[in-house]
Motif scaffolding. Structure first.
Motif, short mmCIF file in Angstrom:
data_model
loop_
_atom_site.label_atom_id
_atom_site.label_comp_id
_atom_site.label_asym_id
_atom_site.label_seq_id
_atom_site.Cartn_x
_atom_site.Cartn_y
_atom_site.Cartn_z
N LEU A 158 0.78 -1.23 0.03
CA LEU A 158 0.09 0.15 0.00
C LEU A 158 1.04 1.14 0.03
O LEU A 158 1.72 1.26 0.73
N PRO A 167 -0.12 7.89 1.28
CA PRO A 167 -0.94 8.96 0.90
C PRO A 167 -0.07 10.42 1.16
O PRO A 167 0.65 10.28 2.11
N LEU A 225 -8.70 2.69 7.37
CA LEU A 225 -7.56 3.21 6.21
C LEU A 225 -6.62 4.20 6.97
O LEU A 225 -5.46 3.85 6.69
N SER A 251 -6.39 7.77 3.37
CA SER A 251 -7.63 7.95 2.30
C SER A 251 -7.20 9.12 1.37
O SER A 251 -6.46 10.02 1.83
N ALA A 253 -11.79 8.20 -4.96
CA ALA A 253 -11.09 7.01 -5.17
C ALA A 253 -10.45 7.36 -6.69
O ALA A 253 -10.75 8.21 -7.46
N THR A 310 -11.82 2.82 -10.39
CA THR A 310 -12.36 2.08 -9.11
C THR A 310 -13.96 1.89 -9.17
O THR A 310 -14.24 0.52 -8.87
N TRP A 339 -3.61 12.14 -3.21
CA TRP A 339 -3.13 10.60 -3.41
C TRP A 339 -4.77 10.11 -3.36
O TRP A 339 -5.68 10.35 -2.49
N PRO A 353 -6.99 6.51 -3.23
CA PRO A 353 -6.90 4.76 -3.17
C PRO A 353 -7.58 4.18 -4.44
O PRO A 353 -8.49 4.84 -5.26
N VAL A 355 -7.20 -1.12 -2.65
CA VAL A 355 -7.34 -0.49 -1.31
C VAL A 355 -8.75 -0.26 -0.83
O VAL A 355 -8.95 -0.48 0.47
#
Length: 200
Positions: free
Chosen positions: A3, A6, A75, A82, A96, A100, A156, A158, A162
């Motif tokens: 992962l 962020p 998260l 996140s 996201a 996604t 950033w 996800p 994620v």
């Protein structure tokens, strides 16, 4: 799964509101056909929600509020953090990475815990969402506020893996604890057990 960390700030207390910065507003409206006009209109009414297009700058996963709060907690406390997060009319909006919305439903169908995840609304290409006002104000009137407000032109976000991870962690965290079953009567917990299988 690896992962990526962020670049967004951590969430405030979940019920509190945050303001969108000028760079964050520029990023939010960058998905529109005429972003400057949309941004000018929104800045003229900073205490009003806006309807923005999904699919190019961001997708949005809309989750029931209680489950969404658990996802955001997972998260930030166990995962990579996140992207922007908002509350809107009893649902949590998780911003996201584009794509996604298309990928997440199929990942959930394959996941063992997927059936424990409440109904998600995945907004991607061709969809639009109502987002909270730029600035705090009479946000209760709209039932809308930012929990993690956009504060940069390239936040950033996800991806589907994620968001799936957060869904599974939140679902597992709400499951009933397993019931322990013993093969011994309650008064004979110290009995010796012998392996009676035949070895070859």
């Amino acid at each position: 799964m690896t992962l990526t960390l962020p670049h967004a700030p951590g969430p405030r207390a979940f019920g509190s509101a945050a303001d969108v910065t000028a760079d964050g507003a520029t990023w939010l409206t960058s998905a529109e056909t005429y972003p400057r006009r949309v941004l000018a209109d929104w800045r003229a009414r900073p205490h009003e929600p806006a309807v923005l297009s999904c699919g190019s700058a961001f997708d949005v996963v809309s989750v029931p509020a209680v489950f969404g709060r658990r996802m955001v907690d997972r998260l930030w406390h166990e995962g990579p953090g996140s992207g922007p997060v908002a509350l809107h009319r009893g649902r949590v909006l998780l911003f996201a990475a584009p794509g996604t919305a298309q990928r997440l439903p199929s990942l959930l169908r394959w996941e063992e815990w997927g059936s424990a995840v409440p109904s998600l609304l995945c907004h991607g290409a061709g969809d639009a969402v109502t987002v909270p006002p730029l600035a705090r104000g009479d946000h209760d009137r709209h039932g809308s506020r930012w929990v993690v407000a956009p504060d940069t032109r390239s936040p950033w976000l996800p991806g589907p893996e994620v968001v799936l991870w957060a869904c599974v962690r939140a679902a597992r965290g709400t499951a009933e604890p397993a019931v322990g079953i013993s093969i011994f009567p309650s008064g004979d917990q110290s009995a010796k057990v012998y392996d009676v299988s035949r070895r070859r």
